[in-house]
Scaffold this active site. Structure first.
Site, mmCIF file in Angstrom:
data_model
loop_
_atom_site.group_PDB
_atom_site.id
_atom_site.type_symbol
_atom_site.label_atom_id
_atom_site.label_comp_id
_atom_site.label_asym_id
_atom_site.label_seq_id
_atom_site.Cartn_x
_atom_site.Cartn_y
_atom_site.Cartn_z
ATOM 1 N N GLU A 40 49.413 16.931 38.932
ATOM 2 C CA GLU A 40 48.282 16.732 37.511
ATOM 3 C C GLU A 40 47.153 17.137 38.242
ATOM 4 O O GLU A 40 46.332 16.406 39.273
ATOM 5 C CB GLU A 40 48.519 15.434 38.191
ATOM 6 C CG GLU A 40 46.960 14.392 36.747
ATOM 7 C CD GLU A 40 46.857 13.269 36.642
ATOM 8 O OE1 GLU A 40 46.009 12.278 35.918
ATOM 9 O OE2 GLU A 40 47.978 12.637 37.067
ATOM 10 N N LYS B 7 51.094 17.478 35.035
ATOM 11 C CA LYS B 7 49.821 17.041 33.521
ATOM 12 C C LYS B 7 48.869 17.068 33.960
ATOM 13 O O LYS B 7 48.029 16.967 34.354
ATOM 14 C CB LYS B 7 50.796 15.845 33.807
ATOM 15 C CG LYS B 7 49.103 14.428 33.484
ATOM 16 C CD LYS B 7 49.260 13.028 33.925
ATOM 17 C CE LYS B 7 48.668 11.593 33.184
ATOM 18 N NZ LYS B 7 49.161 10.843 33.526
ATOM 19 N N GLY C 212 47.383 7.075 29.387
ATOM 20 C CA GLY C 212 47.242 5.641 29.481
ATOM 21 C C GLY C 212 46.258 5.101 28.773
ATOM 22 O O GLY C 212 46.473 4.497 28.015
#
Length: 363
Positions: A189, A231, A303
């Site tokens: 990420e 990500k 999220g």
């Protein structure tokens, strides 16, 4: 030949590749529920809920026990506390996920610190002892991991600097290699924050520089791309840009940047939402997949963009559990459809259209 690393065994390579493909399955994505204790306090504060272990367990049980969630969610990223936590009824959280066919994952980084002698550019901590922790996490049921690195854009200050990009790429590659040596699929990420007034073309250029460096480092560290996932941020305008980009522009520039830099051996790209509203995160993903097929799956690892409306529906009231789970399913379904390029929009109404942006976001 000199210069080549020791290969991982065929057995481990097969396991990594299979798990990576399962996580990047068509019509599914990742629920990022790995908020640190400090971050979830901010979430709970917003709805007037005390940040206790019992409340955290109740909330995560609410998420993971949602019936049918596995139709749209392939993996869930957990904070270390949650990996070993039980639900209020005594069921391990990992078992709740497995019952839905959801693969448990684990956040393994230890947060950010400022690179010395830089203008607040960041390095990610957590490599010390990572191999030992990965072994324990695998034994506890985790099959993938996540490590967040952060970069910022400020053209006037030359940010991100080459030093920042090099540090991020090196840290992500070392983390990924350590994970694979311990049978965990690494989610890589490199988040480029949206803070700033730059337009989308600046973000595209920076994203390509960063991803090129990251994949060069992954190659240098002998990381098996078939057993890894990316990500990244979507390519967007800065949060203070006077001329916001459309969903179509975001999709075009994001897909172009990925095709220029990401090898097709990678099974999937699981976007972070980066403070977009729940609805924008779904619509942008949908636009990208309407442009397909692509060399790799384009999916989500959200999220806030999966949980925001669910959290507000719950409000810390046990009797609201079923209602909150219904809201979560609605959002998960929207993103599952967006992964297939079949989302028609409108899920969640006005609440889902609210911006979730936070300046200099700390996870």
């Amino acid at each position: 030949m000199s210069g080549y690393g020791l290969p991982i065994s065929q057995e481990v390579a097969k396991e990594l590749a299979e798990n990576a493909r399962k996580i990047a399955a068509p019509g599914k994505g990742i629920l990022a529920a790995d908020e640190s204790t400090g971050t979830i306090k901010k979430r709970f504060d917003s709805i007037g809920v005390e940040n206790t272990e019992a409340n955290r367990a109740f909330y995560r049980d609410l998420l993971f026990s949602t019936k049918g969630l596995g139709q749209y969610i392939s993996g869930a990223i957990l904070f270390e506390e949650t990996l070993y936590q039980k639900s209020p009824s005594g069921v391990p959280m990992v078992d709740l996920l497995k019952a839905e066919g959801i693969i448990p994952g684990i956040k393994v980084d230890k947060g950010l610190e400022t690179l010395p002698l830089t203008d607040d550019e960041k390095a990610t901590m957590g490599l010390d002892g990572l191999s030992e922790r990965c072994k324990k996490y695998y034994e506890a049921g985790a099959r993938f991991a996540k490590w967040r690195a952060v970069l910022s854009i400020d053209p006037a200050k030359g940010k991100p600097t080459n030093l920042s990009i090099t540090e991020v790429a090196h840290g992500l590659a070392r983390y990924a290699a350590i994970c694979q040596a311990n049978r965990l699929v690494p989610i890589v990420e490199p988040e480029i924050l949206t803070d700033g007034s730059h337009d989308i073309t600046v973000c595209a250029e920076v994203t390509e520089r960063v991803l090129a460096a990251v994949f060069k480092a992954l190659n240098d560290h002998h990381v098996l791309l078939e057993g890894a996932l990316l990500k990244p941020n979507m390519v967007t305008h800065g949060s203070d840009c006077p001329k916001p980009a459309s969903h179509e522009e975001i999709a075009f520039y994001t897909v172009r940047s990925l095709k220029r830099t990401v090898p097709p051996a990678l099974p999937g790209v699981m976007f972070l939402s980066g403070g977009q509203s729940e609805e924008d995160a779904s619509l942008n993903l949908n636009e990208m997949n309407k442009m397909g097929p692509h060399p790799f799956q384009l999916s989500f690892s959200y999220g806030r963009a999966l949980q925001a409306s669910c959290l507000k529906a719950w409000k810390g009231v046990p009797e609201n559990k079923a209602k909150a789970q219904q809201v979560l399913m609605e959002r998960a379904r929207a993103n599952g459809e967006a992964q297939l390029g079949k989302y028609g929009g409108g899920a969640g109404g006005a609440l889902a259209a609210s911006s979730l942006f936070e300046k200099r976001y700390v996870y």
